[in-house]
Motif scaffolding. Structure first.
Motif, PDB file in Angstrom:
ATOM      1  N   THR A  37      -5.544  -1.747  -1.622  1.00 47.86           N
ATOM      2  CA  THR A  37      -4.166  -1.250  -1.567  1.00 47.86           C
ATOM      3  C   THR A  37      -3.540  -1.516  -0.207  1.00 47.86           C
ATOM      4  O   THR A  37      -2.358  -1.888  -0.117  1.00 47.86           O
ATOM      5  N   THR A  38      -4.323  -1.365   0.854  1.00 41.45           N
ATOM      6  CA  THR A  38      -3.789  -1.650   2.194  1.00 41.45           C
ATOM      7  C   THR A  38      -3.426  -3.131   2.314  1.00 41.45           C
ATOM      8  O   THR A  38      -2.362  -3.481   2.852  1.00 41.45           O
ATOM      9  N   LEU A  39      -4.299  -3.985   1.798  1.00 40.12           N
ATOM     10  CA  LEU A  39      -3.993  -5.424   1.853  1.00 40.12           C
ATOM     11  C   LEU A  39      -2.717  -5.733   1.075  1.00 40.12           C
ATOM     12  O   LEU A  39      -1.897  -6.554   1.497  1.00 40.12           O
ATOM     13  N   MET A  40      -2.533  -5.069  -0.049  1.00 40.10           N
ATOM     14  CA  MET A  40      -1.323  -5.302  -0.848  1.00 40.10           C
ATOM     15  C   MET A  40      -0.090  -4.730  -0.148  1.00 40.10           C
ATOM     16  O   MET A  40       0.988  -5.331  -0.180  1.00 40.10           O
ATOM     17  N   TYR A  42       0.673  -4.582   2.858  1.00 39.67           N
ATOM     18  CA  TYR A  42       1.159  -5.494   3.890  1.00 39.67           C
ATOM     19  C   TYR A  42       2.264  -6.390   3.338  1.00 39.67           C
ATOM     20  O   TYR A  42       3.307  -6.589   3.960  1.00 39.67           O
ATOM     21  N   ASP A  43       2.064  -6.897   2.135  1.00 39.06           N
ATOM     22  CA  ASP A  43       3.045  -7.822   1.563  1.00 39.06           C
ATOM     23  C   ASP A  43       4.143  -7.100   0.772  1.00 39.06           C
ATOM     24  O   ASP A  43       5.283  -7.554   0.731  1.00 39.06           O
ATOM     25  N   VAL A  44       3.788  -5.969   0.165  1.00 39.23           N
ATOM     26  CA  VAL A  44       4.803  -5.194  -0.567  1.00 39.23           C
ATOM     27  C   VAL A  44       5.901  -4.740   0.405  1.00 39.23           C
ATOM     28  O   VAL A  44       7.068  -4.628   0.043  1.00 39.23           O
ATOM     29  N   ALA A  45       5.505  -4.520   1.669  1.00 37.97           N
ATOM     30  CA  ALA A  45       6.461  -4.039   2.679  1.00 37.97           C
ATOM     31  C   ALA A  45       7.229  -5.178   3.348  1.00 37.97           C
ATOM     32  O   ALA A  45       7.996  -4.946   4.288  1.00 37.97           O
ATOM     33  N   ARG A  46       7.038  -6.385   2.851  1.00 38.50           N
ATOM     34  CA  ARG A  46       7.592  -7.551   3.549  1.00 38.50           C
ATOM     35  C   ARG A  46       9.107  -7.495   3.731  1.00 38.50           C
ATOM     36  O   ARG A  46       9.636  -7.958   4.749  1.00 38.50           O
ATOM     37  N   ASP A  47       9.841  -6.917   2.776  1.00 39.60           N
ATOM     38  CA  ASP A  47      11.307  -6.925   2.909  1.00 39.60           C
ATOM     39  C   ASP A  47      11.858  -5.618   3.479  1.00 39.60           C
ATOM     40  O   ASP A  47      13.039  -5.326   3.349  1.00 39.60           O
ATOM     41  N   MET A  48      10.995  -4.829   4.133  1.00 39.31           N
ATOM     42  CA  MET A  48      11.519  -3.607   4.772  1.00 39.31           C
ATOM     43  C   MET A  48      12.459  -4.003   5.912  1.00 39.31           C
ATOM     44  O   MET A  48      12.142  -4.884   6.718  1.00 39.31           O
ATOM     45  N   PRO A  49      13.617  -3.353   5.986  1.00 45.55           N
ATOM     46  CA  PRO A  49      14.603  -3.765   6.988  1.00 45.55           C
ATOM     47  C   PRO A  49      14.212  -3.404   8.421  1.00 45.55           C
ATOM     48  O   PRO A  49      13.591  -2.374   8.665  1.00 45.55           O
ATOM     49  N   LEU A  50      14.609  -4.286   9.342  1.00 49.57           N
ATOM     50  CA  LEU A  50      14.337  -4.088  10.770  1.00 49.57           C
ATOM     51  C   LEU A  50      15.641  -3.865  11.518  1.00 49.57           C
ATOM     52  O   LEU A  50      16.708  -4.262  11.041  1.00 49.57           O
ATOM     53  N   LYS A 156       9.574  -0.018  -6.498  1.00 46.10           N
ATOM     54  CA  LYS A 156       8.599  -1.096  -6.692  1.00 46.10           C
ATOM     55  C   LYS A 156       7.356  -0.486  -7.329  1.00 46.10           C
ATOM     56  O   LYS A 156       6.986   0.647  -7.012  1.00 46.10           O
ATOM     57  N   PHE A 157       6.718  -1.264  -8.215  1.00 45.80           N
ATOM     58  CA  PHE A 157       5.516  -0.785  -8.890  1.00 45.80           C
ATOM     59  C   PHE A 157       4.322  -1.606  -8.404  1.00 45.80           C
ATOM     60  O   PHE A 157       4.356  -2.841  -8.469  1.00 45.80           O
ATOM     61  N   VAL A 158       3.283  -0.926  -7.914  1.00 44.02           N
ATOM     62  CA  VAL A 158       2.117  -1.615  -7.350  1.00 44.02           C
ATOM     63  C   VAL A 158       0.868  -1.208  -8.133  1.00 44.02           C
ATOM     64  O   VAL A 158       0.549  -0.013  -8.223  1.00 44.02           O
ATOM     65  N   CYS A 159       0.200  -2.212  -8.723  1.00 39.53           N
ATOM     66  CA  CYS A 159      -1.023  -1.905  -9.479  1.00 39.53           C
ATOM     67  C   CYS A 159      -2.118  -2.882  -9.076  1.00 39.53           C
ATOM     68  O   CYS A 159      -1.858  -3.865  -8.367  1.00 39.53           O
ATOM     69  N   LEU A 160      -3.325  -2.624  -9.519  1.00 39.30           N
ATOM     70  CA  LEU A 160      -4.423  -3.545  -9.235  1.00 39.30           C
ATOM     71  C   LEU A 160      -4.575  -4.537 -10.388  1.00 39.30           C
ATOM     72  O   LEU A 160      -4.458  -5.737 -10.204  1.00 39.30           O
ATOM     73  N   ASP A 178      10.501  -4.466  -9.042  1.00 34.86           N
ATOM     74  CA  ASP A 178       9.517  -5.503  -8.692  1.00 34.86           C
ATOM     75  C   ASP A 178       8.124  -4.987  -9.019  1.00 34.86           C
ATOM     76  O   ASP A 178       7.809  -3.815  -8.759  1.00 34.86           O
ATOM     77  N   ILE A 179       7.292  -5.873  -9.561  1.00 37.83           N
ATOM     78  CA  ILE A 179       5.916  -5.497  -9.912  1.00 37.83           C
ATOM     79  C   ILE A 179       4.952  -6.332  -9.065  1.00 37.83           C
ATOM     80  O   ILE A 179       5.075  -7.563  -9.011  1.00 37.83           O
ATOM     81  N   TYR A 180       3.997  -5.657  -8.431  1.00 39.92           N
ATOM     82  CA  TYR A 180       2.960  -6.326  -7.637  1.00 39.92           C
ATOM     83  C   TYR A 180       1.607  -5.971  -8.252  1.00 39.92           C
ATOM     84  O   TYR A 180       1.341  -4.794  -8.526  1.00 39.92           O
ATOM     85  N   ALA A 181       0.776  -6.988  -8.473  1.00 42.08           N
ATOM     86  CA  ALA A 181      -0.552  -6.744  -9.041  1.00 42.08           C
ATOM     87  C   ALA A 181      -1.565  -7.580  -8.276  1.00 42.08           C
ATOM     88  O   ALA A 181      -1.235  -8.642  -7.738  1.00 42.08           O
ATOM     89  N   ALA A 182      -2.817  -7.097  -8.252  1.00 39.81           N
ATOM     90  CA  ALA A 182      -3.892  -7.903  -7.653  1.00 39.81           C
ATOM     91  C   ALA A 182      -4.412  -8.918  -8.664  1.00 39.81           C
ATOM     92  O   ALA A 182      -5.008  -9.916  -8.277  1.00 39.81           O
TER      93      ALA A 182
END
Ligand SMILES: O=P(O)(O)OC[C@H]1O[C@H](OP(=O)(O)OP(=O)(O)O)[C@H](O)[C@@H]1O
Ligand SMILES: O=c1cc[nH]c(=O)[nH]1
Ligand SMILES: [Mg+2]
Length: 209
Positions: A37-40, A42-50, A156-160, A178-182
């Protein structure tokens, strides 16, 4: 249409193989779910605004980047989603945590909601819904219905492990999410389990079988 992204980084694939193995015990299963989940995250947070901040390094003044204070909520679908919360909080420690309790009827595969407790300002937050398994999609769809009913808009939905049936259903019902899966696995069996999958994620995380 929201994106569907399979995060097949070698570290994620390797760790997923560890927890798919039926001989993997509860302790290692829990630890490795957390690591994936930590590895995921990293990329799920890619579009967090700065935004820019003025700082001084030991050498010079500079304008540097910092997260723009955008508020995040991590929302696990109970029970199994709980195993993915800390993995995200490690990288986004200021996130608030909501909970949505959901169980799937073993006969009908219909989801049933039994608990909802969310941060009061959920409508202002970027929401990461986490659950290791996206099978028929019923639980994810109902959890996101519950979030939208309470004002959440940015989800966003994050699953394995995901199944094609669940990805299709979730994208049809919530095309903005957006859906993120391993991994994207092959199919569901007659009992609604993902094949090859990893079995019952809740039972494997909590040792209840
Ligand atoms: O996509 P679906 O077909 O809805 O299936 C996926 C759901 O099933 C599992 O939960 P379960 O009902 O076993 O509850 P638990 O986490 O308490 O074990 C899993 O954690 C998902 O929430
Ligand atoms: O394969 C599956 C499907 C639903 N829920 C699980 O925990 N595993
Ligand atoms: Mg279960």
């Amino acid at each position: 249409m929201g994106k569907f992204q399979v995060m097949d980084h070698p570290l994620i694939q390797h760790k997923l193989t560890i927890i798919r193995n039926k001989n993997c015990g509860t302790k290692v299963f829990r630890e490795v779910v957390d690591e994936i989940t930590t590895l995921m995250a990293y990329d799920v947070a890619r579009d967090m605004p700065l935004e820019d901040v003025e700082i001084e390094t030991p050498i010079a003044k500079m304008t540097a980047k910092t997260l723009s204070g955008k508020k995040v909520a991590v929302v696990p679908i109970l029970r199994a989603g709980i195993g993915m919360v800390d993995g995200i909080l490690k990288l986004i420690p200021a996130a608030k945590v909501g909970h949505i309790g959901m169980y799937r009827d073993e006969e009908t595969l219909e989801p049933h909601e039994y608990f909802v407790k969310l941060p009061a300002d959920i409508e202002q937050r970027q929401v990461f819904v986490v659950d290791p398994m996206l099978a028929t999609g019923g639980s994810a769809i109902m959890a996101i219905d519950a979030l939208k009913k309470r004002g959440a808009t940015n989800i966003k939905f994050v699953c394995l492990v995901s199944a094609p049936e669940g990805v299709k259903a979730l994208r049809e019902k919530h095309p903005d999410v957006d859906i993120y899966a391993a991994a994207l696995d092959d199919h569901l069996n007659e009992d609604g389990y993902i094949v090859p999958g990893l079995g019952d994620a809740g039972d494997r995380l909590f040792g209840t079988k």
